[in-house]
Enzyme design. Structure first.
Site, PDB file in Angstrom:
ATOM      1  N   THR A   3      -5.376  -1.441   7.441  1.00 55.74           N
ATOM      2  CA  THR A   3      -5.468  -2.894   7.471  1.00 55.74           C
ATOM      3  C   THR A   3      -6.872  -3.294   7.912  1.00 55.74           C
ATOM      4  O   THR A   3      -7.208  -4.463   7.941  1.00 55.74           O
ATOM      5  CB  THR A   3      -4.460  -3.461   8.494  1.00 55.74           C
ATOM      6  OG1 THR A   3      -4.563  -2.681   9.684  1.00 55.74           O
ATOM      7  CG2 THR A   3      -3.058  -3.402   7.962  1.00 55.74           C
ATOM      8  N   ASP A  46      -1.073   6.561   6.914  1.00 58.83           N
ATOM      9  CA  ASP A  46      -1.111   5.119   7.138  1.00 58.83           C
ATOM     10  C   ASP A  46      -2.003   4.858   8.360  1.00 58.83           C
ATOM     11  O   ASP A  46      -2.158   5.756   9.203  1.00 58.83           O
ATOM     12  CB  ASP A  46       0.318   4.638   7.399  1.00 58.83           C
ATOM     13  CG  ASP A  46       0.470   3.151   7.135  1.00 58.83           C
ATOM     14  OD1 ASP A  46      -0.499   2.521   6.668  1.00 58.83           O
ATOM     15  OD2 ASP A  46       1.557   2.611   7.406  1.00 58.83           O
ATOM     16  N   ARG A  97       6.497  -8.318   1.670  1.00 62.29           N
ATOM     17  CA  ARG A  97       7.371  -7.933   2.785  1.00 62.29           C
ATOM     18  C   ARG A  97       7.885  -9.162   3.526  1.00 62.29           C
ATOM     19  O   ARG A  97       9.055  -9.251   3.877  1.00 62.29           O
ATOM     20  CB  ARG A  97       6.649  -7.007   3.756  1.00 62.29           C
ATOM     21  CG  ARG A  97       7.583  -6.576   4.893  1.00 62.29           C
ATOM     22  CD  ARG A  97       6.876  -5.788   5.951  1.00 62.29           C
ATOM     23  NE  ARG A  97       6.541  -4.465   5.478  1.00 62.29           N
ATOM     24  CZ  ARG A  97       5.482  -3.787   5.903  1.00 62.29           C
ATOM     25  NH1 ARG A  97       4.669  -4.312   6.783  1.00 62.29           N
ATOM     26  NH2 ARG A  97       5.250  -2.588   5.433  1.00 62.29           N
ATOM     27  N   LYS A 137       0.838  -1.212   0.000  1.00 66.91           N
ATOM     28  CA  LYS A 137       0.000   0.000   0.000  1.00 66.91           C
ATOM     29  C   LYS A 137       0.871   1.260   0.000  1.00 66.91           C
ATOM     30  O   LYS A 137       0.663   2.155  -0.816  1.00 66.91           O
ATOM     31  CB  LYS A 137      -0.930   0.010   1.232  1.00 66.91           C
ATOM     32  CG  LYS A 137      -1.860  -1.208   1.268  1.00 66.91           C
ATOM     33  CD  LYS A 137      -2.772  -1.200   2.471  1.00 66.91           C
ATOM     34  CE  LYS A 137      -2.107  -1.545   3.789  1.00 66.91           C
ATOM     35  NZ  LYS A 137      -1.505  -2.897   3.845  1.00 66.91           N
ATOM     36  N   THR A 138       1.850   1.291   0.914  1.00 63.67           N
ATOM     37  CA  THR A 138       2.737   2.461   0.995  1.00 63.67           C
ATOM     38  C   THR A 138       3.507   2.640  -0.307  1.00 63.67           C
ATOM     39  O   THR A 138       3.691   3.756  -0.794  1.00 63.67           O
ATOM     40  CB  THR A 138       3.739   2.274   2.157  1.00 63.67           C
ATOM     41  OG1 THR A 138       3.001   1.895   3.317  1.00 63.67           O
ATOM     42  CG2 THR A 138       4.525   3.530   2.434  1.00 63.67           C
TER      43      THR A 138
HETATM   44  P1  ADP Z   1       2.134  -1.971   3.213  1.00 64.73           P
HETATM   45  O1  ADP Z   1       2.140  -0.465   3.113  1.00 64.73           O
HETATM   46  O2  ADP Z   1       0.949  -2.592   2.527  1.00 64.73           O
HETATM   47  O3  ADP Z   1       2.318  -2.502   4.597  1.00 64.73           O
HETATM   48  P2  ADP Z   1       4.635  -1.723   1.769  1.00 64.73           P
HETATM   49  O4  ADP Z   1       4.237  -0.914   0.581  1.00 64.73           O
HETATM   50  O5  ADP Z   1       5.381  -1.040   2.847  1.00 64.73           O
HETATM   51  O6  ADP Z   1       3.372  -2.508   2.377  1.00 64.73           O
HETATM   52  O7  ADP Z   1       5.491  -2.961   1.212  1.00 64.73           O
HETATM   53  C1  ADP Z   1       6.462  -3.609   1.985  1.00 64.73           C
HETATM   54  C2  ADP Z   1       7.632  -4.012   1.116  1.00 64.73           C
HETATM   55  O8  ADP Z   1       7.251  -5.116   0.309  1.00 64.73           O
HETATM   56  C3  ADP Z   1       8.101  -2.946   0.125  1.00 64.73           C
HETATM   57  O9  ADP Z   1       9.101  -2.130   0.663  1.00 64.73           O
HETATM   58  C4  ADP Z   1       8.644  -3.750  -1.001  1.00 64.73           C
HETATM   59  O10 ADP Z   1       9.979  -4.132  -0.744  1.00 64.73           O
HETATM   60  C5  ADP Z   1       7.796  -4.990  -0.999  1.00 64.73           C
HETATM   61  N1  ADP Z   1       6.657  -4.912  -1.946  1.00 64.73           N
HETATM   62  C6  ADP Z   1       5.374  -4.650  -1.634  1.00 64.73           C
HETATM   63  N2  ADP Z   1       4.598  -4.741  -2.720  1.00 64.73           N
HETATM   64  C7  ADP Z   1       5.400  -5.073  -3.750  1.00 64.73           C
HETATM   65  C8  ADP Z   1       5.173  -5.329  -5.147  1.00 64.73           C
HETATM   66  N3  ADP Z   1       3.940  -5.278  -5.663  1.00 64.73           N
HETATM   67  N4  ADP Z   1       6.219  -5.647  -5.902  1.00 64.73           N
HETATM   68  C9  ADP Z   1       7.465  -5.738  -5.370  1.00 64.73           C
HETATM   69  N5  ADP Z   1       7.745  -5.513  -4.058  1.00 64.73           N
HETATM   70  C10 ADP Z   1       6.730  -5.191  -3.266  1.00 64.73           C
END
Ligand code: ADP
Length: 332
Positions: A164, A115, A224, A70-71
């Site tokens: 979430t 977030d 992640r 998401k981030t």
């Molecule tokens: P969330 O905000 O949903 O908790 P993040 O965007 O922080 O997740 O993602 C965590 C890590 O996972 C990112 O830093 C990246 O390394 C990896 N990641 C997430 N989504 C992808 C994707 N679609 N393709 C490649 N790597 C990804």
């Protein structure tokens, strides 16, 4: 259930070093962002249309379990639009004044990323409504009968929020994400392998195809977690002076207590308690949280979605129920 230290399969991104590495591994371009095709297509149209109209894109909400990207999407949108992104989170905005200061300091067309927006205080949420809808900030000056409201014009901005727990967001707030609300899906094993291959290349990790598959299978379909497991398997191989093949990966994952389905100790304990203490369920979330000494929100946002995805747990109106597959998996 014990409280686990940071940087474990349960909270794979809390170690300081990992946060740093996470930045390195975060995709910087759309073509590096694997999967979530429907969302990417929708965003591409939203962004193009906004650019053509010379307006900032409308407000967007992303939801889904942690670590699904998401981030990263928010960063990619900012990059694509060529604007600054200001990052904060629901619990970090403690007072109305905090939000007012963030909003008034935004540049024209900037992106504000919040977030965990479901944890935003309700009074503060109300200040967001006019800001999102009409681009104004209502400030109340004075108290009692002599109090009056003045309106501040804000720079045009896009709010991108992530959560979430979409059910924790009030419907007035939800309805203001006029650009769209998108649910991130778990990734397929192949998609996770693609993520892992890129990460291995960036980190200079020599890993064979079978070991990649082994990690992908146990990654909770979550990028992640996959990256976290890859790094821990690399450490294990390095310390044991082994090449990172299937056998080494299996040993490293066993040491991390991650089983063949990608369940960690806490996932298994949740299932075990439902089965052994509550006869397989149904059991309410509150009771389950008390019995496992785990936060309700962690069960609901981290463990449950994955257990449901695997068909090990069902959510019924009367509570959580362990499925036949859960009994089989635990050998009960
Ligand atoms: P969330 O905000 O949903 O908790 P993040 O965007 O922080 O997740 O993602 C965590 C890590 O996972 C990112 O830093 C990246 O390394 C990896 N990641 C997430 N989504 C992808 C994707 N679609 N393709 C490649 N790597 C990804």
């Amino acid at each position: 259930m014990s409280t686990l230290p940071a940087d474990t399969p349960e909270s794979p991104n809390d170690g300081v070093g990992d946060v740093f590495l996470d930045k390195t591994l975060r995709p910087n371009r759309w073509d590096e962002y694997v999967g979530q095709e429907r969302i990417k297509e929708n965003l591409s149209i939203l962004l193009r249309a906004a650019t053509e109209r010379q307006q900032p894109p409308e407000h967007i909400l992303f939801y889904g379990p942690p670590g699904l990207g998401k981030t990263t999407l928010a960063h990619l949108i900012a990059q694509e639009s060529g604007v600054q992104i200001r990052i904060t989170s629901g619990p970090a905005i403690e007072r109305v004044g905090d939000l007012a200061s963030i909003l008034t300091n935004l540049g024209e067309r900037d992106i504000l990323f919040i977030d965990e927006i479901h944890r935003l205080n309700k009074n503060i949420e109300e200040v967001l409504y006019p800001a999102m809808e009409s681009g104004v900030l209502d400030i109340i000056i004075g108290k009692g009968p002599s109090a009056r409201t003045i309106q501040l014009e804000l720079p045009a901005f896009t709010l991108i929020a992530a959560t979430t727990q979409v059910s924790g967001i009030s419907s007035p707030l939800r309805s203001r994400f006029s650009g769209g609300t998108f649910r991130l899906e778990y990734y397929s094993e192949d998609e996770i392998k693609t993520v892992l291959k890129r990460s291995a290349q960036i980190l200079g990790i020599q890993i064979d195809e079978e070991a990649l598959s082994e990690i992908a299978k146990r990654s909770r379909f979550t990028p992640r977690t996959a990256n976290f497991l890859l790094k821990r398997c690399r450490d294990f191989a390095q310390v044991h002076k082994n090449t990172l093949d299937k056998e080494t990966a299996q040993k490293a994952l066993a040491l991390l207590d991650v089983d063949e389905l990608g369940l960690n100790r806490n996932d298994r304990e949740i299932l075990q308690i439902i089965i052994e203490k509550f006869n397989g369920g149904p059991v309410g979330l509150k009771t389950l949280a008390a019995a496992t000494s785990e936060e309700q929100s962690t069960i609901e946002e981290v463990h449950e979605p994955y257990l449901i995805q695997l068909g090990l747990l069902e959510r019924t109106p009367r509570g959580r129920v362990a499925t036949k597959r859960a009994y089989e998996h635990l050998g009960l």
